[in-house]
Design a protein around this motif. Structure first.
Motif, short mmCIF file in Angstrom:
data_model
loop_
_atom_site.label_atom_id
_atom_site.label_comp_id
_atom_site.label_asym_id
_atom_site.label_seq_id
_atom_site.Cartn_x
_atom_site.Cartn_y
_atom_site.Cartn_z
N GLY A 293 8.68 18.05 -18.50
CA GLY A 293 8.39 16.88 -19.33
C GLY A 293 7.69 15.77 -18.57
O GLY A 293 6.91 15.01 -19.15
N ALA A 294 7.94 15.69 -17.26
CA ALA A 294 7.42 14.58 -16.47
C ALA A 294 5.92 14.64 -16.27
O ALA A 294 5.28 13.62 -16.01
CB ALA A 294 8.12 14.55 -15.11
N VAL A 295 5.32 15.83 -16.38
CA VAL A 295 3.86 15.95 -16.22
C VAL A 295 3.22 16.51 -17.48
O VAL A 295 2.12 17.05 -17.44
CB VAL A 295 3.50 16.82 -14.99
CG1 VAL A 295 3.94 16.15 -13.71
CG2 VAL A 295 4.11 18.21 -15.10
N ASP A 296 3.90 16.36 -18.59
CA ASP A 296 3.38 16.87 -19.86
C ASP A 296 2.31 15.91 -20.38
O ASP A 296 2.61 14.86 -20.93
CB ASP A 296 4.52 17.00 -20.87
CG ASP A 296 4.10 17.69 -22.16
OD1 ASP A 296 2.89 17.99 -22.29
OD2 ASP A 296 4.95 17.93 -23.01
N ASP A 297 1.05 16.31 -20.20
CA ASP A 297 -0.06 15.42 -20.57
C ASP A 297 -0.61 15.71 -21.96
O ASP A 297 -1.66 15.20 -22.33
CB ASP A 297 -1.18 15.52 -19.53
CG ASP A 297 -1.84 16.90 -19.52
OD1 ASP A 297 -1.20 17.87 -19.98
OD2 ASP A 297 -2.98 17.01 -19.03
N ARG A 298 0.10 16.52 -22.75
CA ARG A 298 -0.40 16.88 -24.08
C ARG A 298 -0.37 15.68 -25.04
O ARG A 298 0.57 14.90 -25.04
CB ARG A 298 0.44 18.02 -24.67
CG ARG A 298 0.31 19.34 -23.94
CD ARG A 298 1.27 20.36 -24.50
NE ARG A 298 2.66 19.94 -24.34
CZ ARG A 298 3.69 20.45 -25.01
NH1 ARG A 298 3.48 21.40 -25.91
NH2 ARG A 298 4.91 20.01 -24.80
#
Length: 766
Positions: free
Chosen positions: A309-314
């Protein structure tokens, strides 16, 4: 962590103009890599590990433990030839930066020789040297500890020196930008994920329910108005009954243990990659070490979904979610469609593209089911290897691909890229580059692979298929890194003994897989189920995991009889194999009249310390004994690691022990060398640690930390981890790290392993 090029990283709004340029040239670089290395073969089995540390300021007077964010100068010192670089080089170690300013990453300078038993035992010594040298560079009150998550990250004043969460890069309500590594890549990465997404990341973890737990995250500030994003938790980003986290640092600021293995050639690497895929959730569960986040006990044991979740760029549309009020459906993407697509009312084609919706660089907008940090979505296939177990139906997730990339690879260069490799890279290249350096926009695609790595290295998945680099024609590439597989799901452990044990387990298992060639293929969708199961509290003993039916591993169980822990006893001690046909006994393990049902715990004098529960926790789907095809079943991790209770199949540890017996030791009947004896005893205890955790006889670190918290006299049964509890936990971890306190060591390892860790046999291996 990714590329740390020197240069000026571009802000998202500037860099997105070059997204297609990076993708196109990255694929050109990939093609050139394959041209240079495709027929490369007979590379040695080499491997290495990466251990991540947190520098923690422990204050025994005020009874506080905080993340130290001003001692990152030691990274420069340890890589400066005028300062401490020689200390690292002379001890065969290197230190690397990581996301957090309080973090270090330590690796061996040279890879380990996977064909030499001494090298497997040397791993722990190398790890101890990393910890020793980093400790020597720090003030005495700063400790480099291998903890997966800092329990109070995101609470008030959790850093030393104090810093406030008011930074523009993350815009976090909880984490100050001062925790981010000072290299320009890291704050840019943090900001660009948020800008591409069009809102902050939002991570929600279920609270651990206790007597007085309030199912509400009361740490969220209600009245801050620094940034537009401050109101997101009140617009739907925060979920009731969960703790809410809003920044990349909560995930990328955690620590892990990763292993990379070099294979003989590309086809062997593909088979190993595929074979390890079903192992990834098993090892996530076995290494569980993260039950506390942001000062709360949570109802899970691992960090994986937090980093995901911390790098979810969607963007909202890529996730098929309605945007928050007055937020953009397309986030920071420039698209050719102005109207709002309401209620997710749009059509997808077979590649995951939303029909007739494109970004300004011509790339289709897609429905993307997962974050760029997640479990793998496709097998590579072993159809060119001599196993040939793979079936197309195993790739059953229908993951989206970049059709332009797929066509270019499969149609223009079919001699290198079959449909499976084309699909693999086309799936990775659905992503945008997150950090582009202005000085590296234009590259020599014959010599540089930075554009390829820009995409490849920011797909942070449970496994990474790692092609070689690009080199000048005159260079001897046989001495350069070859086709590799990186194993990424494991949580870092508290002690060097544990990290060496897990590293050895994966590297030896990989070598055993290549030796015995088992069939571990199951549908990717079942690995997805297992990844979710692995997050659950005490999943080792509470859950059953999908795995290839033991009868279908394509191995003959009789060939592994005797290669349990008793093999070490028979090889190390005279008299234990003197039966009627001692040649058969030694080679096969037991005579034909011997019953192989000897209980492992009896053989090693082990008394279980954790009672195993009935696997009735139906968290994902109803537990079935056999699937529709009869090829996959649900097993406990104990079954998978230690073998089936009916002794019809060996389990993974027997594969490793047989590999040691027939590949790594001299061809002799009994051990006649003191050094070899000490090495084998150490390997035995590494495997015993894994075995006992799989059985539930000793706790995972997650279980140990949870019980430490719940039994702390200052705990109020409200799921909150106060500063004093945090101090107690960190000091206990520190005692364990250096084996300072036998009682603490026994509480994690039990008597049998603790006795070994305090024995001359253990200390004589260093």
């Amino acid at each position: 962590m990714g590329l740390l090029s020197l240069g000026t990283p571009l802000d998202w709004h500037e860099s997105k103009k070059y997204n297609e340029h990076v993708r196109h040239n990255g694929i050109t670089q990939l093609i050139n890599i394959f041209k240079q290395h495709f027929n490369r073969s007979n590379d040695q089995f080499l491997w290495g590990d990466e251990v991540e540390y947190m520098m923690i300021d422990i204050d025994p007077i005020n009874k506080t433990a905080k993340l130290s964010i001003d001692k990152d100068y030691i990274l420069n010192d340890l890589n400066d030839s005028d300062k401490s670089l020689s200390k690292s080089i002379n001890n065969n170690i290197l230190f690397h930066p990581e996301y957090g300013r309080y973090m270090l990453e330590g690796t061996p300078l040279k890879p380990y020789n996977g064909n030499c038993i001494d090298e497997y035992v040397y791993v722990e010594k190398n790890m101890k040297l990393r910890r020793l040298i980093s400790t020597q560079e720090l003030p005495k009150h700063i400790k480099p500890l291998t903890i997966t998550t800092f329990p109070r990250m995101g609470c008030e004043f959790f850093t030393s020196p104090p810093a406030k969460p008011i930074g523009p890069a993350s815009q976090s309500l909880f984490l100050p930008d001062e925790i981010i590594n000072r290299h320009a890549r890291f704050p840019t990465l943090t900001a660009n994920i948020r800008k591409r997404k069009g809102h902050k990341v939002g991570i929600n973890l279920p609270l651990y329910p206790d007597k007085f737990t309030k199912l509400l995250d009361d740490s969220i500030p209600k009245d801050r108005q620094l940034f537009k994003s401050d109101k997101e938790p009140w617009l739907g980003a925060s979920k009731p009954g969960h703790i809410y986290m809003d920044s990349m640092g909560f995930g990328m600021g955690s620590s892990c243990l990763q292993i990379t293995m070099q294979c003989s050639d590309i086809n062997e690497a593909r088979y190993l990659y595929d074979s390890l895929a079903p192992i990834t959730p098993i090892m996530l569960s076995l290494s569980a070490a993260a039950p506390i986040f942001k000062g709360f006990l949570v109802n899970q044991d691992v960090r994986w979904n937090v980093v995901s979740g911390a790098v979810d760029d969607r963007t909202f549309i890529e996730k098929s979610q309605e945007p928050y009020p007055n937020f953009k459906l397309f986030g920071g993407l420039d698209v050719n469609k102005n109207e709002i697509l309401k209620n997710n009312n749009y059509d997808l084609n077979e590649f995951g593209d939303i029909k007739n919706v494109y970004s300004n660089d011509g790339k289709p907008i897609q429905r993307i089911p997962k974050s760029r940090y997640d479990s793998i979505d496709n097998y590579l296939s072993d159809f060119k290897y001599d196993t040939n177990y793979f079936k197309d139906e195993y790739n059953d997730l229908n993951a989206p691909i970049n059709k332009k990339v797929y066509d270019r690879l499969s149609k223009e260069f079919p001699q290198y890229f079959d449909k499976y490799l084309s699909n693999h890279f086309a799936h990775l290249f659905i992503r945008d580059p997150l950090v582009i350096y202005s000085e590296r926009i234009n590259q020599d695609n014959e010599l540089s692979n930075d554009h390829f790595e820009n995409i490849q290295s920011t797909n942070w998945q449970t496994l990474r298929f790692k092609p070689p680099g690009l080199y000048r024609q005159e260079e001897n590439i046989s001495f350069k890194p070859g086709w590799r597989v990186e194993f990424r799901p494991m949580e870092v452990q508290l002690t060097d003994f544990e990290n060496a044990a897990y590293s050895n387990f994966i590297s030896l298992l990989s070598k055993a897989i290549l030796k015995f060639k088992p069939n571990f293929y199951i549908p990717i969708s079942k690995i997805e189920i297992n990844m979710k199961l692995a997050h659950n509290v005490n999943s080792i003993i509470n859950e059953k995991f999908w795995f290839k039916s033991f009868e279908d591993w394509n191995l003959d169980n009789d060939e592994f009889i005797g290669y349990d822990f008793s093999w070490f006893d028979r090889f190390l001690n005279l008299g234990n194999d003197l039966l009627n046909n001692d040649n058969e006994v030694y080679l096969k393990g037991y005579s034909s009249s011997y019953s192989s049902t000897t209980n492992l715990s009896q053989m090693n004098g082990i008394n279980g310390s954790i009672s195993k529960k009935n696997c009735s926790n139906k968290t994902i789907e109803k537990i079935n004994d056999i699937d529709d095809y009869g090829m996959d079943q649900r097993y406990t991790i104990d079954d998978i690691i230690n073998g089936s209770k009916d002794n019809k199949f060996p389990g993974l540890i027997k594969l490793i022990i047989k590999l040691i017996a027939i590949d790594l030791i001299p061809n002799q009947k009994h051990c006649q060398d003191e050094k070899l004896e000490l090495n084998l005893i150490k390997l035995r205890y590494y495997l015993l640690l894994i075995s006992k955790r799989a059985k539930g006889e000793i706790p995972t670190i997650a279980n140990w930390l949870r019980l430490k918290t719940i039994n702390n006299p200052n705990y109020k049964h409200d799921s909150k981890v106060s500063e004093i509890i945090n101090y107690d936990l960190i000091t206990d971890c520190d005692k364990l790290t250096d084996l300072k306190d036998r009682k603490s060591v026994e509480s994690l390892f039990g008597n049998v392993i603790t006795d070994y860790l305090y024995s001359e046999q253990y200390f004589n291996t260093f």
